[in-house]
Motif scaffolding. Structure first.
Motif, PDB file in Angstrom:
ATOM      1  N   LYS A  35     -10.011  15.148 -27.095  1.00 59.94           N
ATOM      2  CA  LYS A  35     -10.013  15.895 -28.367  1.00 59.94           C
ATOM      3  C   LYS A  35     -10.394  15.029 -29.566  1.00 59.94           C
ATOM      4  N   PHE A  36     -10.958  15.703 -30.572  1.00 66.06           N
ATOM      5  CA  PHE A  36     -11.217  15.086 -31.874  1.00 66.06           C
ATOM      6  C   PHE A  36     -10.051  15.418 -32.802  1.00 66.06           C
ATOM      7  N   GLY A  37      -9.438  14.362 -33.357  1.00 64.54           N
ATOM      8  CA  GLY A  37      -8.368  14.595 -34.323  1.00 64.54           C
ATOM      9  C   GLY A  37      -8.753  14.081 -35.692  1.00 64.54           C
ATOM     10  N   CYS A  38      -8.894  12.751 -35.805  1.00 69.18           N
ATOM     11  CA  CYS A  38      -9.120  12.145 -37.119  1.00 69.18           C
ATOM     12  C   CYS A  38     -10.493  11.495 -37.247  1.00 69.18           C
ATOM     13  N   GLY A  39     -11.021  10.987 -36.142  1.00 68.31           N
ATOM     14  CA  GLY A  39     -12.321  10.309 -36.168  1.00 68.31           C
ATOM     15  C   GLY A  39     -12.276   8.875 -36.649  1.00 68.31           C
ATOM     16  N   ALA A  41      -9.726   6.476 -35.542  1.00 69.58           N
ATOM     17  CA  ALA A  41      -8.803   5.696 -34.707  1.00 69.58           C
ATOM     18  C   ALA A  41      -7.370   5.713 -35.226  1.00 69.58           C
ATOM     19  N   ALA A  42      -6.971   6.833 -35.832  1.00 69.20           N
ATOM     20  CA  ALA A  42      -5.631   6.874 -36.428  1.00 69.20           C
ATOM     21  C   ALA A  42      -4.687   7.891 -35.785  1.00 69.20           C
ATOM     22  N   CYS A  43      -5.148   8.649 -34.765  1.00 65.86           N
ATOM     23  CA  CYS A  43      -4.268   9.693 -34.228  1.00 65.86           C
ATOM     24  C   CYS A  43      -4.095   9.668 -32.717  1.00 65.86           C
ATOM     25  N   GLY A  44      -5.047   9.112 -31.998  1.00 68.60           N
ATOM     26  CA  GLY A  44      -4.919   8.995 -30.544  1.00 68.60           C
ATOM     27  C   GLY A  44      -5.368  10.203 -29.741  1.00 68.60           C
ATOM     28  N   ALA A  45      -5.781  11.278 -30.407  1.00 65.56           N
ATOM     29  CA  ALA A  45      -6.174  12.492 -29.668  1.00 65.56           C
ATOM     30  C   ALA A  45      -7.362  12.246 -28.737  1.00 65.56           C
ATOM     31  N   CYS A  46      -8.188  11.264 -29.073  1.00 66.50           N
ATOM     32  CA  CYS A  46      -9.435  11.019 -28.334  1.00 66.50           C
ATOM     33  C   CYS A  46      -9.302   9.914 -27.285  1.00 66.50           C
ATOM     34  N   ARG A  56      -9.699   4.317 -28.242  1.00 69.10           N
ATOM     35  CA  ARG A  56      -9.994   5.504 -29.055  1.00 69.10           C
ATOM     36  C   ARG A  56     -11.493   5.767 -28.951  1.00 69.10           C
ATOM     37  N   CYS A  58     -13.306   7.850 -30.417  1.00 68.71           N
ATOM     38  CA  CYS A  58     -13.990   8.170 -31.676  1.00 68.71           C
ATOM     39  C   CYS A  58     -14.519   6.928 -32.362  1.00 68.71           C
TER      40      CYS A  58
HETATM   41  S1  FES Z   1      -9.868  11.264 -33.093  1.00 71.38           S
HETATM   42 FE1  FES Z   1      -8.056  10.346 -33.908  1.00 71.38          FE
HETATM   43  S2  FES Z   1      -8.001   8.396 -32.958  1.00 71.38           S
HETATM   44 FE2  FES Z   1      -9.885   9.244 -32.362  1.00 71.38          FE
END
Ligand code: FES
Ligand code: FES
Length: 152
Positions: A35-39, A41-46, A56, A58
């Protein structure tokens, strides 16, 4: 052209060298489990595994993936990941689910490295994987449960 291994299969992509791995996975290869969350490297979704390490995607440029082994949520199938997935189901960890592929990739990498993690180990490994639904307590409990499943 960049050649790499994705979930055990050789893949080639003809994209700009600075395209993030996340875009290659989702837009070029239609692997949308990551998944894309923040783009940034701050959320870990990717989170995916790059040569076995959580990264990460992204902020991982495709030119740096040449010759590497990438594993995504669609392909992760080691002992730790199987235990994590069983524990996640047993303890009903996800709420909306959006962050969960990243959580599972991060947690399975932790259990490969540290099969019996303490609370502090878990907090250190998981602190940068954000969950808007605040499933953190269930995630921690499920990682302990997965460690027990692995040990059994
Ligand atoms: S999309 Fe949030 S860390 Fe990559
Ligand atoms: S389960 Fe909803 S963001 Fe984590």
């Amino acid at each position: 052209m960049v050649t790499f291994t994705l979930n055990g299969e050789t893949r080639q992509v003809d994209v700009e060298p600075d395209m993030p791995l996340l875009w290659v996975l989702r837009d070029e290869l239609k692997m949308t489990g990551t998944k894309f969350g923040c783009g940034v490297a701050a959320c870990g979704a990717c989170t995916v595994h790059l040569n076995g390490e959580p990264v990460r995607s992204c902020q991982t440029w495709i030119e740096d993936v040449e010759g590497a082994e990438v594993t995504t949520i669609e392909g992760v199938d080691n002992k730790a990941a199987q235990a994590i997935q069983a524990a996640w189901v047993e303890l009903q960890v996800p709420q909306c689910g959006y962050c969960q592929s990243g959580q599972i990739m991060q947690a399975s990498a932790l259990l490969i490295e540290t099969p019996k993690p303490s609370d502090d180990d878990i907090d250190a490994a998981m602190e940068s994987n954000l969950c808007r639904c605040a499933s953190y307590a269930r995630i921690r409990k499920a990682i302990h449960r997965a460690a027990d499943i692995m040990e059994a």
